[in-house]
Design a protein around this motif. Structure first.
Motif, PDB file in Angstrom:
ATOM      1  N   PRO A  40       0.828  -1.215   0.000  1.00 64.46           N
ATOM      2  CA  PRO A  40       0.000   0.000   0.000  1.00 64.46           C
ATOM      3  C   PRO A  40       0.858   1.259   0.000  1.00 64.46           C
ATOM      4  CG  PRO A  40      -0.632  -1.497   1.774  1.00 64.46           C
ATOM      5  CD  PRO A  40       0.607  -2.038   1.174  1.00 64.46           C
ATOM      6  N   LEU A  41       0.452   2.239  -0.791  1.00 64.90           N
ATOM      7  CA  LEU A  41       1.159   3.514  -0.847  1.00 64.90           C
ATOM      8  C   LEU A  41       0.365   4.555  -0.068  1.00 64.90           C
ATOM      9  CD1 LEU A  41       2.186   3.609  -4.596  1.00 64.90           C
ATOM     10  CD2 LEU A  41       3.595   3.005  -2.634  1.00 64.90           C
ATOM     11  N   GLY A  42       0.324   4.401   1.212  1.00 67.02           N
ATOM     12  CA  GLY A  42      -0.396   5.343   2.063  1.00 67.02           C
ATOM     13  C   GLY A  42       0.530   5.852   3.146  1.00 67.02           C
ATOM     14  N   SER A  43       0.035   6.792   3.923  1.00 70.52           N
ATOM     15  CA  SER A  43       0.850   7.297   5.017  1.00 70.52           C
ATOM     16  C   SER A  43       0.729   6.348   6.204  1.00 70.52           C
ATOM     17  CB  SER A  43       0.381   8.702   5.410  1.00 70.52           C
ATOM     18  OG  SER A  43      -0.975   8.652   5.806  1.00 70.52           O
ATOM     19  N   GLY A  44       1.724   6.344   7.031  1.00 68.41           N
ATOM     20  CA  GLY A  44       1.712   5.489   8.213  1.00 68.41           C
ATOM     21  C   GLY A  44       2.332   4.132   7.960  1.00 68.41           C
ATOM     22  N   LYS A  45       2.169   3.261   8.967  1.00 64.13           N
ATOM     23  CA  LYS A  45       2.753   1.929   8.890  1.00 64.13           C
ATOM     24  C   LYS A  45       2.010   1.066   7.890  1.00 64.13           C
ATOM     25  CE  LYS A  45       2.641   0.094  12.865  1.00 64.13           C
ATOM     26  NZ  LYS A  45       2.640  -0.454  14.210  1.00 64.13           N
ATOM     27  N   HIS A  46       2.716   0.066   7.369  1.00 60.35           N
ATOM     28  CA  HIS A  46       2.063  -0.913   6.508  1.00 60.35           C
ATOM     29  C   HIS A  46       1.181  -1.779   7.386  1.00 60.35           C
ATOM     30  CE1 HIS A  46       4.305   0.087   2.961  1.00 60.35           C
ATOM     31  NE2 HIS A  46       5.440  -0.031   3.614  1.00 60.35           N
ATOM     32  N   ARG A  47      -0.060  -1.895   6.994  1.00 60.11           N
ATOM     33  CA  ARG A  47      -1.009  -2.709   7.743  1.00 60.11           C
ATOM     34  C   ARG A  47      -1.542  -3.769   6.800  1.00 60.11           C
ATOM     35  NH1 ARG A  47      -4.692   2.083   9.642  1.00 60.11           N
ATOM     36  NH2 ARG A  47      -4.314   2.577   7.502  1.00 60.11           N
ATOM     37  N   GLY A  48      -2.542  -4.470   7.253  1.00 56.94           N
ATOM     38  CA  GLY A  48      -3.139  -5.498   6.410  1.00 56.94           C
ATOM     39  C   GLY A  48      -3.698  -4.913   5.126  1.00 56.94           C
ATOM     40  N   ALA A  49      -3.720  -5.699   4.086  1.00 58.70           N
ATOM     41  CA  ALA A  49      -4.178  -5.232   2.777  1.00 58.70           C
ATOM     42  C   ALA A  49      -5.632  -4.791   2.811  1.00 58.70           C
ATOM     43  CB  ALA A  49      -3.990  -6.325   1.741  1.00 58.70           C
ATOM     44  N   HIS A  50      -6.422  -5.382   3.688  1.00 63.82           N
ATOM     45  CA  HIS A  50      -7.849  -5.085   3.747  1.00 63.82           C
ATOM     46  C   HIS A  50      -8.151  -3.761   4.441  1.00 63.82           C
ATOM     47  CE1 HIS A  50      -6.897  -6.794   7.630  1.00 63.82           C
ATOM     48  NE2 HIS A  50      -7.966  -6.187   8.102  1.00 63.82           N
ATOM     49  N   VAL A  51      -7.185  -3.149   5.118  1.00 61.48           N
ATOM     50  CA  VAL A  51      -7.453  -1.959   5.922  1.00 61.48           C
ATOM     51  C   VAL A  51      -7.834  -0.761   5.066  1.00 61.48           C
ATOM     52  CG1 VAL A  51      -6.449  -0.320   7.563  1.00 61.48           C
ATOM     53  CG2 VAL A  51      -6.005  -2.762   7.807  1.00 61.48           C
ATOM     54  N   ASP A  52      -7.141  -0.515   3.994  1.00 62.53           N
ATOM     55  CA  ASP A  52      -7.440   0.624   3.128  1.00 62.53           C
ATOM     56  C   ASP A  52      -7.511   0.136   1.679  1.00 62.53           C
ATOM     57  OD1 ASP A  52      -7.924   3.136   2.197  1.00 62.53           O
ATOM     58  OD2 ASP A  52      -5.919   3.924   2.609  1.00 62.53           O
ATOM     59  N   PRO A  53      -8.635  -0.496   1.300  1.00 65.97           N
ATOM     60  CA  PRO A  53      -8.707  -1.091  -0.041  1.00 65.97           C
ATOM     61  C   PRO A  53      -8.688  -0.069  -1.168  1.00 65.97           C
ATOM     62  CG  PRO A  53     -10.824  -1.268   1.062  1.00 65.97           C
ATOM     63  CD  PRO A  53      -9.850  -0.722   2.064  1.00 65.97           C
ATOM     64  N   GLY A  54      -8.974   1.189  -0.895  1.00 67.24           N
ATOM     65  CA  GLY A  54      -8.991   2.200  -1.951  1.00 67.24           C
ATOM     66  C   GLY A  54      -7.647   2.850  -2.206  1.00 67.24           C
ATOM     67  N   ALA A  55      -6.647   2.564  -1.374  1.00 70.16           N
ATOM     68  CA  ALA A  55      -5.327   3.187  -1.538  1.00 70.16           C
ATOM     69  C   ALA A  55      -4.587   2.558  -2.713  1.00 70.16           C
ATOM     70  CB  ALA A  55      -4.509   3.008  -0.263  1.00 70.16           C
ATOM     71  N   PRO A  56      -3.787   3.370  -3.428  1.00 69.52           N
ATOM     72  CA  PRO A  56      -2.985   2.798  -4.516  1.00 69.52           C
ATOM     73  C   PRO A  56      -1.950   1.819  -3.969  1.00 69.52           C
ATOM     74  CG  PRO A  56      -2.463   5.121  -4.188  1.00 69.52           C
ATOM     75  CD  PRO A  56      -3.590   4.801  -3.276  1.00 69.52           C
ATOM     76  N   ARG A  57      -1.522   0.898  -4.816  1.00 71.34           N
ATOM     77  CA  ARG A  57      -0.569  -0.131  -4.414  1.00 71.34           C
ATOM     78  C   ARG A  57       0.619  -0.143  -5.372  1.00 71.34           C
ATOM     79  NH1 ARG A  57      -4.264  -0.532  -0.912  1.00 71.34           N
ATOM     80  NH2 ARG A  57      -4.883  -2.472   0.055  1.00 71.34           N
ATOM     81  N   ALA A  58       1.800  -0.348  -4.805  1.00 72.65           N
ATOM     82  CA  ALA A  58       2.996  -0.572  -5.609  1.00 72.65           C
ATOM     83  C   ALA A  58       3.135  -2.075  -5.793  1.00 72.65           C
ATOM     84  CB  ALA A  58       4.225  -0.013  -4.916  1.00 72.65           C
ATOM     85  N   ILE A  59       3.341  -2.501  -7.012  1.00 71.29           N
ATOM     86  CA  ILE A  59       3.572  -3.918  -7.298  1.00 71.29           C
ATOM     87  C   ILE A  59       5.089  -4.112  -7.335  1.00 71.29           C
ATOM     88  CG2 ILE A  59       3.209  -5.810  -8.908  1.00 71.29           C
ATOM     89  CD1 ILE A  59       0.646  -4.753  -7.618  1.00 71.29           C
ATOM     90  N   GLU A  60       5.578  -5.058  -6.519  1.00 67.23           N
ATOM     91  CA  GLU A  60       7.004  -5.317  -6.427  1.00 67.23           C
ATOM     92  C   GLU A  60       7.294  -6.770  -6.768  1.00 67.23           C
ATOM     93  OE1 GLU A  60       7.939  -4.181  -2.417  1.00 67.23           O
ATOM     94  OE2 GLU A  60       8.162  -2.082  -2.970  1.00 67.23           O
ATOM     95  N   ARG A  61       8.446  -7.018  -7.381  1.00 66.89           N
ATOM     96  CA  ARG A  61       8.886  -8.368  -7.754  1.00 66.89           C
ATOM     97  C   ARG A  61      10.177  -8.674  -6.991  1.00 66.89           C
ATOM     98  NH1 ARG A  61       7.652 -11.172 -12.167  1.00 66.89           N
ATOM     99  NH2 ARG A  61       6.952  -9.327 -13.251  1.00 66.89           N
ATOM    100  N   TRP A  62      10.256  -9.906  -6.462  1.00 65.39           N
ATOM    101  CA  TRP A  62      11.448 -10.353  -5.761  1.00 65.39           C
ATOM    102  C   TRP A  62      12.494 -10.792  -6.778  1.00 65.39           C
ATOM    103  CZ3 TRP A  62      13.763  -9.769  -1.426  1.00 65.39           C
ATOM    104  CH2 TRP A  62      14.758 -10.640  -1.020  1.00 65.39           C
TER     105      TRP A  62
END
Length: 108
Positions: free
Chosen positions: A29-51
């Motif tokens: 999630p690309l939001g302010s604050g700590k990373h939380r569960g994915a379900h917490v802010d479903p409308g926030a944009p997301r960065a897709i990362e590859r290992w």
């Protein structure tokens, strides 16, 4: 101490694990604050990362959780089932619990 693994053997197993995990994706999630569960802010944009085997590398950005799930878990292609796998319509077969008709009993 004879049952201990050599350093070379351990390094080989570690590299196999790393190679197997290379290419896996995650959505952050690309939001302010700590990373939380994915379900917490479903409308926030997301960065897709590859290992890459060493670190997480940014691949792209999506609008929300639904779009991230579509990237992370693409639908599997539907497989064609052979015709012989199809079941006959209901009522055309008898299950073990059904009693035979008297005419069928005579035929056997």
């Amino acid at each position: 101490m004879d049952d201990e693994e050599s350093l070379e053997e351990w390094a080989r197993r570690r590299e196999e694990r790393r190679a197997a995990s290379t290419g896996k994706l995650r959505a952050v999630p690309l939001g302010s604050g700590k990373h939380r569960g994915a379900h917490v802010d479903p409308g926030a944009p997301r960065a897709i990362e590859r290992w890459t085997g060493e670190q997480w590398e940014a691949v792209g950005v999506v609008d929300d959780l639904a779009a991230a799930k579509a990237v992370l878990y693409p639908p599997r292609p539907a497989k064609e089932r052979p015709a012989e796998w199809d079941r006959p319509p209901r009522g055309e077969t008898r299950g073990r619990h059904r009693k035979q008709d008297p005419a069928e009993e005579r035929d056997q």
